[in-house]
Every structure is written in structure tokens, then in C-alpha cells.
Scaffold this active site. Structure first.
Site, PDB file in Angstrom:
ATOM      1  N   TYR A  41       0.840  -1.208   0.000  1.00  0.00           N
ATOM      2  CA  TYR A  41       0.000   0.000   0.000  1.00  0.00           C
ATOM      3  C   TYR A  41       0.876   1.259   0.000  1.00  0.00           C
ATOM      4  CZ  TYR A  41      -4.243  -2.715   0.591  1.00  0.00           C
ATOM      5  OH  TYR A  41      -5.287  -3.581   0.390  1.00  0.00           O
ATOM      6  N   HIS A  73     -16.281  -3.693  -4.765  1.00  0.00           N
ATOM      7  CA  HIS A  73     -15.766  -4.396  -5.954  1.00  0.00           C
ATOM      8  C   HIS A  73     -16.748  -5.420  -6.520  1.00  0.00           C
ATOM      9  CE1 HIS A  73     -12.050  -2.445  -4.888  1.00  0.00           C
ATOM     10  NE2 HIS A  73     -11.957  -3.118  -3.756  1.00  0.00           N
TER      11      HIS A  73
END
Length: 458
Positions: A224, A370
Site C-alpha cells: 500500500y 468491488h
């Protein structure tokens, strides 16, 4: 708090650490179960600071190896990777010279007795941005050495570095996996994804290591680095968001080095296989993508006939794994599809009875996060996985655990794979809690941070 999930394939049963009984797929489709979670209790944690003891550089000299990692090559060979030198961050950066230091691995079956020695290659990479205020980065020297002639189910001791400096690592050991066989399996395979570098990540990795896996598979979204918050969880949502007029978002590349140091106690002892996620794309202004991921990780791409390290396959005892790339061309006229078809056609189920696929985003997902995001990939590739009777498909991306009945093309099918979304490994984005429609279609457990552990037998 971390939840450990054990999947025993002899009965294809899934046991939660919580004291509750979950149906298996052994007797066909089961009545779906859902455990609701109070969204107000949703937990997360801030990024660990760069000076955290598990993230900062520990070697006195930059010539000494750090970020040491193992990866499978073939059943009798292993990649050893590490980093030397100091990465450079700034407006004008000059890459280090990879030829300035050697890449050596000494190894053998007895402590302190290294009968075998191998040399390898080194590289560097740069992440460059054209806008004022954004920081360019050039990496330390990244080393990859292939060691071969390994015997199965054997402990080896090794050191890596440059013996002429001298700058060799301390002695480390690993155990090789069994050869491909219907009668031999790794004693435990750990699956994890969407890790990041938070205090929740430390809980996940510490718990994973306590369970002594013989193989680790990370299904994408590793560091990340593109969302690192230099002031923790406060202020702007990412490092480069301080520059709203920049044409491209910067990723904070030193987080890759921090992640490598953080993971080294695991990756230097247990082979760790990775597949890319969306957080590894990291586009540069020149159009280059996946640069950090591609240069840092050695994977058996060429060994498995792939022309890209964004998708590949390997064997682990009686299991054949296919690692699929969701962020490269996956249509049925493309290179990845052709490679996958060829790879699956060569699998001998008498030798590797279990066939497991992994990818970053799930094809089946009941969360709003998603939801059907990779429906196009499913339509292109699902038939191929079904044709060759893939047993299980592991994915990440959605930060919540979920397991499906055997399914094909949205229909219950006893010949379809079991789809498992691993859950949140601890990243800064927190767990997902909202469903796309009414819950109750499949067992969901999403109030904790996860890794999955796989025990196999024929």
C-alpha cells in the site's frame, strides 16, 4: 485480533476458530450462513511509522543484505533475493551501480558447512515523476540468485551477500517442499492478502508465523505504498494527495523497503509466492507500471512457460498452483489465456491431484465493495478453469472473508471450484461490511483480520 481458518482437503471442510459448525461441500450445496457484524465496530489502524523498529534499516553497513526472501523455482531449486545499498529519494536521483557488489549464496545441509555456492544477478529500478513537489526514487541494489540441486523435504542452511567485502548475512535456514506426488503435500500453506503495514498487519503476520507454514501465498496488495500516510491516519488520505494539481499520483517507494524488512523474518525462512494487486500498478508518467513489483520479486515465470512475471504457475507437492494476473490482458485471444490453457493441459492429476488458482480480485463476491468488478475476466477465463476442474480459487481485494458453494457461471455445480475470498490482512483501508444486496447467500465473517491456512492430503 486475527482469525485462523483451517481448510482440510481430505474432507474439504472449513473450520473457524470460533466455536461454530460450518457445513462442508462434501455432501453438496449447503444452506448459506451469514454472521452479521455491527458496522460501528469496524476496526482499523494507522500506518506504522517509518522509524518503527520492524521497518527501519538495521544493518550498520549498507553492503550487508536486508529484505531477504525465498521463492520457489522448480521442485529442486529456489530463488534467494535481497537488497543492498541505500535507496535514494529526491528531485535528482542517480541509480546505484548493480555491478558494484556481488550476488552470492552459500548453502548446505549442515550448520556452518556450505558445500554449495551460487552466483546470480543484480538490478536497480527508478520510480520517476515529472511534477514539482513529487519525489523521485531509485532503489537499492536488488539481488536474485537461483540455488539448485536441492533435495526434497530437507533443511538447508544458507548465507547471502558478497564474500569479498566481506558482507554476508547471518546463517538462515529453510526446509524444501516434497516433490510433486499424490502422496506428498506441504504440511501447511498460508494464504494472505491486502496486507499493508499497520499494527493489524503485525497481528496477522505474527499469527501466521506462529502457525509454522511451509509455504506462503500472498494474493496481491502488498505494501500500500500508494496510500502511505506520512502523518499516520490523519490529514490527507495519501502521500501525494498533498499535490492535487499533479498529473499522476505518487507512491511512497520507501514503504517497499520498509515492507521487505518487516516481512524478512518470514520470507527469509519460508518460500513466499506473490501475485500482483491493484496497489502494485503504481503508474509512472512514462506509462511504466508494476515496476517495483516486477524488479523486487523473483517468480517462476520462465520455469512455467510464462512470458510475464505477472502470471505463472508452480508445483508444491501434490498441488499445482496457477497465479493469474487480473491487471494484464486476460481475454481469450491474449497471451495469458494461451499460456493458461497450455499450462492446465499439461497438469497430470495422477501426480498433482489438487489444482488451485489464485488471483487478486474475486469473480464471485456478495459485498458492495468491488461487486462484479472483474466480470469481464470471469467471462473470459471461467470456462477454462471449469474445463480443467480447478478445485479452489483464492482471491483478495474485498476486505472480508467469504466462501462460496461450488459454482460455475452463477449456478451451483458439483464440478465447479470453491471460491474463497481470504479477507483483510490488516491494511489501512479497514474491513468491508456492506453487502451488494440482501445477505444470506454464503458464510461471511468480517469483523477480524485474516490469513487462511491450507492443509492438504489426497
Amino acid at each position: 485480533m486475527t482469525l485462523l481458518i483451517m481448510i482440510t482437503l481430505t474432507s474439504i471442510s472449513l473450520l473457524l476458530a470460533a466455536a461454530e459448525t460450518i457445513p462442508t461441500t462434501l455432501d453438496g450445496p449447503f444452506k448459506p450462513l451469514t454472521r452479521r457484524f455491527e458496522p460501528s465496530l469496524r476496526r482499523g489502524s494507522d500506518d506504522l511509522p517509518m522509524d518503527h523498529p520492524r521497518l527501519r534499516k538495521r544493518n550498520v553497513s549498507s553492503d550487508f543484505p536486508e529484505q531477504i526472501a525465498l521463492a520457489l523455482s522448480t521442485p529442486t531449486s529456489m530463488w534467494v533475493s535481497w537488497v543492498t545499498g541505500d535507496a535514494i529519494v529526491g528531485k535528482d536521483v542517480k541509480p546505484l551501480d548493480p555491478s558494484s557488489i556481488a550476488s552470492e549464496v552459500w548453502y548446505g545441509k549442515e550448520k556452518g558447512n556450505y558445500m554449495l555456492k551460487k552466483k546470480g544477478n543484480a538490478t536497480v529500478y527508478s520510480q520517476l515523476y515529472p511534477s514539482d513537489g513529487l519525489l523521485n526514487y531509485t532503489s537499492g541494489i536488488i539481488h536474485h540468485v537461483l540455488i539448485d540441486g536441492l533435495e526434497p523435504e530437507t533443511r538447508y542452511y544458507y548465507r547471502c551477500g558478497d564474500s569479498s567485502v566481506p558482507a554476508m548475512s547471518e546463517e538462515i535456514s529453510f526446509e524444501t517442499l516434497p516433490l510433486p506426488s499424490k502422496d506428498a503435500y506441504p504440511h501447511r500453506i498460508a494464504f494472505v492478502g491486502d496486507l499493508g503495514l499497520t499494527s493489524n498487519t503485525t497481528t496477522t503476520i505474527d499469527h501466521l508465523m506462529e502457525n509454522d507454514p511451509s509455504l506462503v501465498i500472498i494474493v496481491g496488495d502488498l505494501t500500500y505504498a500508494n496510500q502511505y500516510r506520512t502523518i499516520g491516519g490523519k490529514g490527507v488520505p495519501c502521500f501525494s494527495c498533498s499535490f492535487p494539481d499533479a498529473p499522476i499520483r505518487e507512491t511512497y517507494q520507501p514503504r517497499w523497503d520498509a515492507w521487505g524488512r518487516f516481512m524478512e523474518p518470514l520470507t527469509s525462512k519460508v518460500p513466499t509466492m506473490v501475485i500482483e494487486g491493484n496497489h502494485e500498478i503504481e503508474p509512472q508518467a512514462s506509462g511504466i507500471t508494476f515496476k517495483s513489483y516486477s524488479e523486487r520479486f523473483a517468480v517462476p515465470a520462465s520455469e512455467s512457460g510464462s512470458n510475464s512475471n505477472l502470471y505463472y504457475s508452480f508445483d508444491a507437492g501434490g498441488v499445482h498452483f496457477v497465479m493469474l494476473g487480473a491487471y494484464v490482458d486476460y481475454n481469450n485471444t491474449g497471451l495469458q489465456y494461451a499460456w493458461l490453457k497450455e499450462d492446465l493441459s499439461k497438469v497430470d492429476r495422477a501426480v498433482t491431484p489438487w489444482l488451485v488458482a489464485t488471483m487478486h480480485p474475486p469473480w464471485y463476491n456478495s459485498y458492495s465493495s468491488h461487486y462484479q468488478e472483474f466480470e469481464c475476466m470471469r467471462q473470459e477465463m471461467e470456462e477454462l478453469l471449469y474445463q480443467y476442474r480447478v478445485d479452489i480459487v483464492f482471491a483478495g481485494h474485498v476486505h472480508a472473508y467469504e466462501r462460496m458453494n461450488r459454482i460455475y457461471n452463477y449456478t451451483l455445480d458439483p464440478c465447479g471450484p470453491v471460491y474463497i475470498t481470504i479477507g483483510d490482512g490488516g491494511n489501512i483501508e479497514k474491513v468491508d461490511v456492506d453487502f451488494a444486496d440482501d445477505p444470506g447467500k454464503c458464510h461471511s465473517s468480517y469483523d477480524l483480520f485474516f490469513f487462511n491456512s491450507l492443509n492438504l492430503s489426497n
